[in-house]
Scaffold this active site. Structure first.
Site, PDB file in Angstrom:
ATOM      1  N   VAL A  28     -10.928   4.198  35.906  1.00 36.37           N
ATOM      2  CA  VAL A  28     -11.720   4.766  37.000  1.00 36.37           C
ATOM      3  C   VAL A  28     -12.576   5.943  36.510  1.00 36.37           C
ATOM      4  CG1 VAL A  28     -11.648   5.782  39.307  1.00 36.37           C
ATOM      5  CG2 VAL A  28      -9.900   4.141  38.632  1.00 36.37           C
ATOM      6  N   ASP A  29     -11.954   6.864  35.789  1.00 35.94           N
ATOM      7  CA  ASP A  29     -12.650   8.094  35.418  1.00 35.94           C
ATOM      8  C   ASP A  29     -13.882   7.817  34.553  1.00 35.94           C
ATOM      9  OD1 ASP A  29     -10.470   9.156  36.661  1.00 35.94           O
ATOM     10  OD2 ASP A  29      -9.460   9.771  34.811  1.00 35.94           O
ATOM     11  N   CYS A  77       3.746  31.858  46.331  1.00 32.49           N
ATOM     12  CA  CYS A  77       4.830  31.910  45.344  1.00 32.49           C
ATOM     13  C   CYS A  77       4.717  33.154  44.466  1.00 32.49           C
ATOM     14  CB  CYS A  77       4.897  30.616  44.555  1.00 32.49           C
ATOM     15  SG  CYS A  77       6.528  30.377  43.830  1.00 32.49           S
ATOM     16  N   TYR A  78       4.358  32.998  43.172  1.00 35.15           N
ATOM     17  CA  TYR A  78       4.226  34.209  42.353  1.00 35.15           C
ATOM     18  C   TYR A  78       3.301  35.209  43.041  1.00 35.15           C
ATOM     19  CZ  TYR A  78       3.284  37.418  38.541  1.00 35.15           C
ATOM     20  OH  TYR A  78       3.154  38.549  37.791  1.00 35.15           O
ATOM     21  N   GLU A 128      -0.034  23.946  48.922  1.00 35.55           N
ATOM     22  CA  GLU A 128      -1.084  23.105  48.336  1.00 35.55           C
ATOM     23  C   GLU A 128      -0.580  21.750  47.862  1.00 35.55           C
ATOM     24  OE1 GLU A 128       0.356  25.722  47.065  1.00 35.55           O
ATOM     25  OE2 GLU A 128       0.393  25.755  44.869  1.00 35.55           O
ATOM     26  N   LYS A 136      -8.356  12.965  41.089  1.00 40.26           N
ATOM     27  CA  LYS A 136      -8.454  11.505  41.109  1.00 40.26           C
ATOM     28  C   LYS A 136      -9.041  10.955  42.410  1.00 40.26           C
ATOM     29  CE  LYS A 136      -7.653   8.200  38.397  1.00 40.26           C
ATOM     30  NZ  LYS A 136      -7.815   8.283  36.936  1.00 40.26           N
ATOM     31  N   HIS A 188       4.914  26.242  48.303  1.00 42.17           N
ATOM     32  CA  HIS A 188       3.580  25.822  47.863  1.00 42.17           C
ATOM     33  C   HIS A 188       2.905  24.950  48.916  1.00 42.17           C
ATOM     34  CE1 HIS A 188       3.757  27.257  43.667  1.00 42.17           C
ATOM     35  NE2 HIS A 188       5.059  27.087  43.820  1.00 42.17           N
ATOM     36  N   GLY A 222       2.743  31.191  39.636  1.00 41.73           N
ATOM     37  CA  GLY A 222       2.671  31.442  38.203  1.00 41.73           C
ATOM     38  C   GLY A 222       4.059  31.492  37.597  1.00 41.73           C
TER      39      GLY A 222
HETATM   40  N1  GLN Z   1       7.945  32.629  38.371  1.00 47.23           N
HETATM   41  C1  GLN Z   1       8.205  32.892  39.757  1.00 47.23           C
HETATM   42  C2  GLN Z   1       9.587  32.397  40.177  1.00 47.23           C
HETATM   43  O1  GLN Z   1      10.244  31.732  39.440  1.00 47.23           O
HETATM   44  C3  GLN Z   1       7.148  32.215  40.614  1.00 47.23           C
HETATM   45  C4  GLN Z   1       7.181  30.724  40.531  1.00 47.23           C
HETATM   46  C5  GLN Z   1       5.956  30.061  41.096  1.00 47.23           C
HETATM   47  O2  GLN Z   1       4.940  30.689  41.354  1.00 47.23           O
HETATM   48  N2  GLN Z   1       6.044  28.742  41.252  1.00 47.23           N
HETATM   49  O3  GLN Z   1      10.028  32.687  41.265  1.00 47.23           O
END
Ligand code: GLN
Length: 517
Positions: free
Chosen positions: A229-230, A85-86, A174, A373, A172, A58
């Site tokens: 496609v969509d 992350c966040y 994902e 996609k 990340h 986030g």
């Molecule tokens: N905002 C937080 C940071 O800058 C987390 C970033 C994120 O979740 N990609 O570290």
């Protein structure tokens, strides 16, 4: 979509750009997954009885008082939690660690040292490229946790508290740029949460057809068909569900690729493979008129979105009462429009943000709204669409307008159409596996001096784009052979009037978007 699943992973959304990807990867690994906002009622979250919970990334800073947070109670349920992350920063902050602005922020592919004795990293090498995108970092661990990954700039890149089944990573997993990212998520799902993995993706098409049938009943549906496609997959699903109750309207807004109208009419028009009503509207003059003098990207998108709806309304009047308007909106369109939960608005999509309030239909149906996609393509194959159509490059609803910086007019459209056709022809000489996911020409607003036939020219510059991606949420630049680029550039300046210079765009997404506007 409501699916009855025996086991479920719940993603809690804190506003990251890639949240649906997390759900995607979990679903791919054979476990049903849903996303809820961090504001969602806590008791309801518990009642869903998830096998595991994932906190997303986030934009906020976990240590600031007004940042999104979740009641600490959640950590005591005994349900495994994975913070990303966040999500990782917030978990540490809440449980007594310390998060602050990092002395060195990390962005992009980063080599991470991992402890692969952790269940989270089972089967991974001890050095792994991961996608980082953060300004803050975990300065001090919360009690009970141990460090299971680090980078030179980020000493706490992943943590675990095995006893409480709490895991968190700064990177990340994902996004595709993280090597073995899928494995990390799958390790969480199987090694930590102990899921059995019984959910199957291929039921999606059948369920979609069934739910469209049920929802629409004997109503009439008007579908916005762009030939991409969509919208083709959307139309095919509707054709299977409701047959002739469906009218597909294809609008030639004068912003199509070269020969596109002819190709679309061949597949969907009379004599094509579908038993539907097909209408082709020539609205070129109308759109050029509305776009005259407009240079601001968001205004262009809004105007095109609105005019689309007007044209559909006019068609709807001709066919009589219409109950639904169907659109091939897919998930990345939703998330980029800022409607995908908590994330920030990047740009409005014509399928989403441009819709005026006074649309004269009972309801909008968007059967592909939850799909990415590559899932849409998979669905297209299951619906029996021809492979050429399924693998077609994506083309935005606002068409060439978002590939023309500055005013859209017949001249600028014709320049970009011709240049784009040449570029695609040159790229298509490469074997299929070497072709980018998306490649096109755009008309920059820049004019510069050139020389042609010993005379001075003062003409436009074309930009060539080529990106590789499977989900269109992030994209890498495709390093095309120099010969392909040079041949295309050469042909473009020779064959397209008013172009005397060609650039190649070397920017990834993020920070750039795939389209120019
Ligand atoms: N905002 C937080 C940071 O800058 C987390 C970033 C994120 O979740 N990609 O570290």
């Amino acid at each position: 979509m409501s699916v009855k699943a025996e086991e479920m992973i719940l993603v809690i959304d804190f506003g990251g750009q890639y949240n649906q990807l997390i759900a995607r990867r979990v679903r791919d690994s054979g476990v049903y997954c849903e996303i809820v906002s961090y504001k969602h009622n806590l008791a309801d979250i518990k009642a869903k009885n998830p096998k595991g919970i994932i906190f997303t990334g986030g934009p906020n800073s976990a240590y600031l008082p007004d940042s999104p947070n979740i009641d600490k109670e959640i950590y005591s349920w005994g349900i495994p939690i994975f913070g990303i992350c966040y999500g990782s920063q917030m978990m540490m902050h809440s449980l007594g660690g310390n998060v602050c602005e990092a002395p060195e922020r990390e962005y992009g592919k980063t080599l991470v040292d991992l402890d692969n004795t952790s269940p989270l990293f089972k089967g991974l090498p001890d050095k792994n490229i991961c996608w980082m995108s953060h300004n803050d970092y975990i300065e001090k661990l919360a009690p009970g946790f141990e460090i299971i990954a680090h980078t030179p700039a980020c000493p706490i890149a992943a943590v675990q508290d095995k006893a409480r089944k709490l895991y968190a990573v700064q990177f990340h997993p994902e996004v595709l740029h993280t090597e073995n990212g899928k494995q990390i998520l799958s390790n969480f799902v199987y090694e930590v949460c102990g899921c059995a993995g019984t959910w199957k993706m291929d039921s999606f098409v059948q369920e979609t057809i069934a739910s469209l049938k049920e929802k629409i009943g004997d109503g009439k549906v008007l579908c916005a068909l762009s030939g991409g496609v969509d919208s083709s997959v959307c139309a095919a699903a509707l054709a299977k569900a409701i047959g002739k109750q469906l009218t597909c309207v294809f609008v030639d807004h004068g912003l199509l690729r070269k020969n596109e109208k002819e190709e679309v009419c061949a597949v969907f028009g009379e004599g094509g493979q579908f038993d539907i009503n097909f209408v082709c509207v020539d609205a070129r003059e109308h759109f050029y008129g509305k776009l005259k003098g407009v240079v601001e990207p968001e205004r262009k998108r809004k105007i095109i979105g609105e005019e689309f709806i007007r044209v559909f309304e006019a068609e709807a009047k001709k066919i009589g009462k219409v109950d639904y308007l169907a659109q091939g909106t897919i998930y990345p369109d939703v998330v980029e429009s800022g409607l995908g939960g908590e994330s920030a608005t990047i740009k409005s999509h014509h399928n989403v943000g441009g819709l005026p309030d006074f649309v004269d239909f009972k309801e909008i149906v968007e059967p592909l709204r939850d799909l990415f996609k590559d899932e849409v393509r998979q669905a297209g194959r299951e619906l029996g669409l021809p492979e050429e159509l399924v693998i077609r490059q994506p083309f935005p609803g606002p068409g060439l307008a978002v590939r023309i910086i500055g005013e859209v007019n017949p001249e600028s459209v014709s320049i970009v159409q011709e240049a784009d056709a040449i570029y695609r022809m040159e790229v298509d000489k490469l074997p299929f596996e070497q072709r980018p996911s998306q490649y096109f020409a755009a008309l920059t607003n820049m004019r510069s001096v050139g020389v042609m036939g010993d005379g001075r020219t003062y003409d436009y510059a074309i930009a060539l784009r080529a990106v590789t991606t499977t989900d269109f949420m992030t994209a890498e630049v495709t390093l095309l052979p120099q010969e392909t680029i040079c041949n295309a550039a050469n042909r473009i300046v020779n064959e397209v009037p008013h172009v005397n210079r060609v650039f190649f765009d070397y920017t990834t997404k993020p920070p750039a978007t795939i389209e120019f506007e």
